[in-house]
Write a protein that holds these residues in place. Structure first.
Motif, PDB file in Angstrom:
ATOM      1  N   ALA A   1       0.763  -1.358   0.112  1.00  0.00           N
ATOM      2  CA  ALA A   1      -0.043  -0.066  -0.096  1.00  0.00           C
ATOM      3  C   ALA A   1       0.754   1.344   0.072  1.00  0.00           C
ATOM      4  O   ALA A   1       1.864   1.354   0.709  1.00  0.00           O
ATOM      5  N   LEU A   2       0.513   2.128  -0.847  1.00  0.00           N
ATOM      6  CA  LEU A   2       1.135   3.437  -0.985  1.00  0.00           C
ATOM      7  C   LEU A   2       0.444   4.602  -0.549  1.00  0.00           C
ATOM      8  O   LEU A   2      -0.887   4.940  -0.777  1.00  0.00           O
ATOM      9  N   VAL A   3       0.638   5.190   0.668  1.00  0.00           N
ATOM     10  CA  VAL A   3       0.071   6.267   1.505  1.00  0.00           C
ATOM     11  C   VAL A   3       0.532   7.557   1.298  1.00  0.00           C
ATOM     12  O   VAL A   3       2.061   7.573   1.572  1.00  0.00           O
ATOM     13  N   HIS A   4       0.053   8.465   0.551  1.00  0.00           N
ATOM     14  CA  HIS A   4       0.485   9.979   0.621  1.00  0.00           C
ATOM     15  C   HIS A   4       0.042  10.721   1.526  1.00  0.00           C
ATOM     16  O   HIS A   4      -1.003  10.600   1.920  1.00  0.00           O
ATOM     17  N   VAL A   5       1.109  11.738   2.079  1.00  0.00           N
ATOM     18  CA  VAL A   5       0.912  12.506   3.296  1.00  0.00           C
ATOM     19  C   VAL A   5       1.402  13.852   2.808  1.00  0.00           C
ATOM     20  O   VAL A   5       2.077  13.999   1.826  1.00  0.00           O
ATOM     21  N   ASN A   6       0.743  14.755   3.640  1.00  0.00           N
ATOM     22  CA  ASN A   6       1.169  16.245   3.571  1.00  0.00           C
ATOM     23  C   ASN A   6       2.962  16.272   4.114  1.00  0.00           C
ATOM     24  O   ASN A   6       2.784  16.223   5.129  1.00  0.00           O
ATOM     25  N   ALA A   7       3.830  16.507   3.136  1.00  0.00           N
ATOM     26  CA  ALA A   7       5.157  16.531   3.611  1.00  0.00           C
ATOM     27  C   ALA A   7       5.696  17.815   4.166  1.00  0.00           C
ATOM     28  O   ALA A   7       6.922  18.289   4.394  1.00  0.00           O
TER      29      ALA A   7
ATOM     30  N   ASP B   1      -4.644  16.399  12.286  1.00  0.00           N
ATOM     31  CA  ASP B   1      -4.874  17.849  12.024  1.00  0.00           C
ATOM     32  C   ASP B   1      -4.324  18.287  10.583  1.00  0.00           C
ATOM     33  O   ASP B   1      -4.828  18.866  10.130  1.00  0.00           O
ATOM     34  N   ILE B   2      -3.425  17.405  10.123  1.00  0.00           N
ATOM     35  CA  ILE B   2      -2.752  17.727   8.823  1.00  0.00           C
ATOM     36  C   ILE B   2      -3.026  16.806   7.924  1.00  0.00           C
ATOM     37  O   ILE B   2      -2.835  15.593   7.658  1.00  0.00           O
ATOM     38  N   ALA B   3      -3.964  17.356   6.964  1.00  0.00           N
ATOM     39  CA  ALA B   3      -4.566  16.388   5.972  1.00  0.00           C
ATOM     40  C   ALA B   3      -3.436  16.481   4.606  1.00  0.00           C
ATOM     41  O   ALA B   3      -2.684  17.401   4.741  1.00  0.00           O
ATOM     42  N   LEU B   4      -3.939  15.714   3.728  1.00  0.00           N
ATOM     43  CA  LEU B   4      -2.782  15.845   2.615  1.00  0.00           C
ATOM     44  C   LEU B   4      -2.878  17.013   1.785  1.00  0.00           C
ATOM     45  O   LEU B   4      -1.856  17.553   1.341  1.00  0.00           O
ATOM     46  N   HIS B   5      -4.028  17.698   1.623  1.00  0.00           N
ATOM     47  CA  HIS B   5      -4.167  19.095   0.895  1.00  0.00           C
ATOM     48  C   HIS B   5      -4.016  20.353   1.850  1.00  0.00           C
ATOM     49  O   HIS B   5      -4.476  21.443   1.543  1.00  0.00           O
ATOM     50  N   THR B   6      -3.604  20.033   3.192  1.00  0.00           N
ATOM     51  CA  THR B   6      -3.735  21.200   4.097  1.00  0.00           C
ATOM     52  C   THR B   6      -2.674  22.187   3.652  1.00  0.00           C
ATOM     53  O   THR B   6      -1.305  21.779   3.530  1.00  0.00           O
ATOM     54  N   PRO B   7      -2.852  23.618   3.383  1.00  0.00           N
ATOM     55  CA  PRO B   7      -2.054  24.633   2.834  1.00  0.00           C
ATOM     56  C   PRO B   7      -0.604  24.736   3.660  1.00  0.00           C
ATOM     57  O   PRO B   7      -0.811  24.385   5.193  1.00  0.00           O
TER      58      PRO B   7
END
Length: 472
Positions: free
Chosen positions: A368-374, A422-428
């Protein structure tokens, strides 16, 4: 899942290559006609399919002017219409962003998204205006490709063990036989690309047939961070693809020196032409400023880089059943000006190849590949969560008074982001920084979490911000 394989011609006869070039040139006219007629709002937007285009051309006699066999131009029409449809979908991505900026009403967004997906945007003034803005008329620049249907080509092996691919030529019942430098016969629909006197045969195979797809994946959950000197660094501290930086730096420096010499020769040729010595200018252009050797060197470099990156991703998947990574398909912008050498090297940072490798290998091997906000993962200490200072491959945490290896620190932070409520993938990124600073302030003053609603409390209990790894 399908993957593309490429076979190359071996010592192809110049006469055969010239015949293929002529056929590709005529099929390029077919592509240009498709883009001219249907590569705009009046084309795919009106619901035309490649079969309808073919029926129209057969009825009005358009196909006669191309001078190629029926199957050749029909396959080219199908391929060109697919390109037009892809161009349309790319424009819709920008229109969806415009919709998100225009309204926050969920019902209105859903209505516009539905109309856009069903190609019914012409009746909506805003959608029609945005489509006219983002979907520009395309132009064909492909005059070196031949698409051959699966039942129109065949392969044979001669007495010396060489594999030959036979495809239809310009005349009926006359095949062009191409020797290939492989023993694996291409299958399915093939695409021939003519480059520098050589034929590339592109075809697709089932990924399950590949030996690498049958390797089992690991069981751990690992975060990875992309680097320059190595392809990936995982949250266990292990680097993968350590030869990538050497490859990129060596190629960048070689291109710098080669382009400097080519620029000098080009200046000599231009000065000779200005003095009227056109013979000398022509000799320099033909013998010293060609592109055949340059393109083949570039192709070999790209192949080496892809091998290094894919090997690194396979090493990660050997350990991990779940890979947590940043979304490398997004654009990155930096405010810090860099030197010319560093900027030139980072241009070939190959994040697109790494994103492709992570997606491809994970799908084929079942991980599984999980993308996160880096955002700020490389500037935050994984132990205390406070912002620090990164210098090269070192991260300095002024709170812990510890110097971490920067890529390992970032990989651990990326792993923690998978469970961050609290920090989603598309959080600015500016909101991410504010969240991190608020956590630091609460930790410093020992205040409780401000948002103590039952729902948020439950989320925080199920998804802690830091795992036990951060205490090691």
């Amino acid at each position: 899942m399908k993957v593309t394989r490429i076979a190359y011609s071996a010592r192809l006869n110049p006469g055969k290559y010239a015949a293929l070039v002529e056929q590709a040139r005529r099929l390029g006219r077919v592509r240009s006609e498709v883009w001219q007629r249907y590569g705009s709002i009046a084309g795919v937007g009106s619901g035309l399919t490649d079969r309808q285009v073919r029926d129209r051309w057969l009825a009005d006699g358009t196909h006669v002017q191309f001078g190629v066999l029926a199957n050749a131009w029909k396959e080219t029409v199908r391929d060109a219409m697919a390109d037009v449809a892809a161009n349309l979908e790319a424009a819709k991505v920008d229109v969806r962003r415009a919709i998100n900026r225009r309204t926050n009403d969920p019902a209105e967004r859903k209505r516009m998204f539905t109309a856009l997906k069903a190609d019914q945007w012409a009746d909506d003034p805003f959608l029609a205006r945005q489509m006219r803005k983002h979907w520009k008329r395309g132009h064909n620049r492909t005059h070196d490709q031949i698409v051959v249907r699966a039942d129109k080509h065949n392969t044979t092996v001669d007495g010396r063990g060489r594999l030959w691919l036979a495809i239809p030529g310009l005349e009926p019942r006359k095949m062009v036989r191409i020797p290939l430098c492989t023993t694996v016969a291409p299958t399915g629909t093939v695409r021939l690309i003519l480059r520098s006197g050589r034929v590339e045969v592109h075809y697709q195979i089932d990924a399950a047939q590949m030996r690498s797809s049958q390797r089992p994946c690991g069981e751990a959950t690992i975060g990875v961070d992309k680097g320059y000197t190595e392809a990936l660094t995982d949250s266990d501290g292990q680097p993968h693809g350590t030869g990538l930086g050497v490859l990129l730096t060596r190629e960048s420096d070689r291109l710098k020196e080669r382009n400097r010499r080519r620029a000098k020769l080009r200046s000599i040729a231009n000065n000779a032409a200005l003095r009227g010595n056109h013979a000398k200018a022509h000799r320099i252009k033909v013998n010293n400023l060609g592109t055949i050797k340059r393109d083949r060197q570039a192709a070999r470099h790209r192949a080496r880089v892809r091998t290094e990156i894919f090997t690194a991703v396979h090493e990660v998947v050997d350990k991990a059943g779940t890979v947590v990574a940043e979304d490398l398909t997004k654009r990155f912008t930096g405010r810090k000006p860099l030197g010319k050498n560093i900027s030139r090297r980072l241009v070939a940072w190959t994040k697109g190849v790494t994103a492709e490798a992570l997606k491809n290998v994970s799908e084929r091997r079942g991980s599984a590949l999980v993308h996160v906000n880096a955002a700020y993962t490389s500037q935050t200490c994984h132990r205390c969560g406070r912002l620090g200072r990164r210098s090269g491959d070192r991260f300095h945490c002024t709170s812990c008074r510890v110097v971490w290896q920067a890529d390992v620190n970032a990989a651990i932070n990326i792993l923690h982001r998978a469970g961050d409520p609290d920090i989603a993938l598309h959080t600015p990124h500016h909101k991410v920084k504010q969240i991190l600073q608020d956590r630091t302030d609460r930790h410093r003053t020992r205040l409780p979490v401000q948002d103590s609603s039952p729902a948020t409390t439950g989320r925080r209990a199920n998804h802690p911000n830091r795992s036990t790894m951060s205490n090691k």
